[in-house]
Design a protein around this motif. Sequence first.
Motif, PDB file in Angstrom:
ATOM      1  N   TYR A  70       0.829  -1.213   0.000  1.00 39.93           N
ATOM      2  CA  TYR A  70       0.000   0.000   0.000  1.00 39.93           C
ATOM      3  C   TYR A  70       0.858   1.255   0.000  1.00 39.93           C
ATOM      4  N   LEU A  91      -2.559  -6.348  -2.345  1.00 38.19           N
ATOM      5  CA  LEU A  91      -3.505  -5.897  -1.322  1.00 38.19           C
ATOM      6  C   LEU A  91      -4.555  -6.972  -1.043  1.00 38.19           C
ATOM      7  N   VAL A 172      -6.425   2.666   4.941  1.00 39.53           N
ATOM      8  CA  VAL A 172      -7.366   2.974   3.862  1.00 39.53           C
ATOM      9  C   VAL A 172      -8.272   4.137   4.246  1.00 39.53           C
ATOM     10  N   ASP A 175      -6.678   7.493   4.192  1.00 42.96           N
ATOM     11  CA  ASP A 175      -6.301   7.989   2.871  1.00 42.96           C
ATOM     12  C   ASP A 175      -7.506   8.416   2.053  1.00 42.96           C
TER      13      ASP A 175
END
Length: 351
Positions: A70, A91, A172, A175
């Motif tokens: 990532y 991922l 995640v 972001d």
Amino acid sequence: MGNPSDGAPQHGGTVATAGQSGGAFEDPGIPPHRLRLSDTDPKAAKRAERQVTALFIISVIGTVVFLVSYFAIDLGPTSTVDTIRTQNLLLGFGTAFAMLGIGTGIVHWAKSLMPDHEVSEARHELRSEEDRQAAVKIVDDIIEETGIKRRPLIRNTLIGALALAPLPALAVFGDLGPNATDMLRHTMWAPNAQTGKKVRLTRDPDGTPIRAADVTIGSAFHVIPEGLNDLKENKNNEKAKAVVLLMRLNPEDLHVSPGRESWNYNGIVAYSKICTHVGCPVALYEQQTHHLLCPCHQSTFDLTHECQVIFGPASRPLPQLPIEVDSDGYLVASSDFHEPVGPSYWEREYS
């Protein structure tokens, strides 16, 4: 089901026949416990412990693979489709191994090492200190039976796997970008911070400035801020936040709240074009009823009452853009919106 009196055998010999002992069923009891290989063979128990530990380590490795792929794989402007495909593959595998390692490890631990014998206890209320102490001892016995104290390898790897497992989700979610309300509260309608110059209202899409004299009663203009067409970057994002509907009504038809008396000019009003339900464009204006309609889910806003919702799923009015006229007779925004534009759940986040 056969009649007990017809001579059919009764399993276990513990069930009373009809008419005997009042026809009641006797408690058959708990079936005999069958020992597993790990219960009798120390080597098998040690092997199962290593297997459980290996599964937890696989979970840790999966989480690390996710985080490395990532953050380490750059998806900049020069990235290729193969790069994106490789990252997505890593991922996916990282997430799968991280979750499956924990799940299968716990299941294998329970089936091979934790006690599997059945226990039957009468339920009763805890009324005394002795009862409470007995309940605490039961909990302690359960913890002891799991073996988590005497198997530090399993315990430590499980703690490591559980501690790392949430990190991919945090990465995640972190972001996803800035708070939506921070972005949607500020648009290109704000006056210039250095000069204080106010932004003119221009026609969409050609960017022609609009004079107050051009707006007649019953007319509607799709409006963008001046300078939008000159943007080289983020043009579509800025337009999506700043698009406005401009209309003119008879000033006597407007019901204005205290503090908003200067937000319109001789019946000319401007409202965000973004529906407060899920963000669809409000593009339909009914001149006779002065209603604005969102075509996606039929939310309807009353222009004469500051675009209050009168029908549909939208939960708040369309944000109003305060406007005035400059020295050349052109319509300008006297300030930015006073609330975030867009769906209501963003507005609730802000408040």
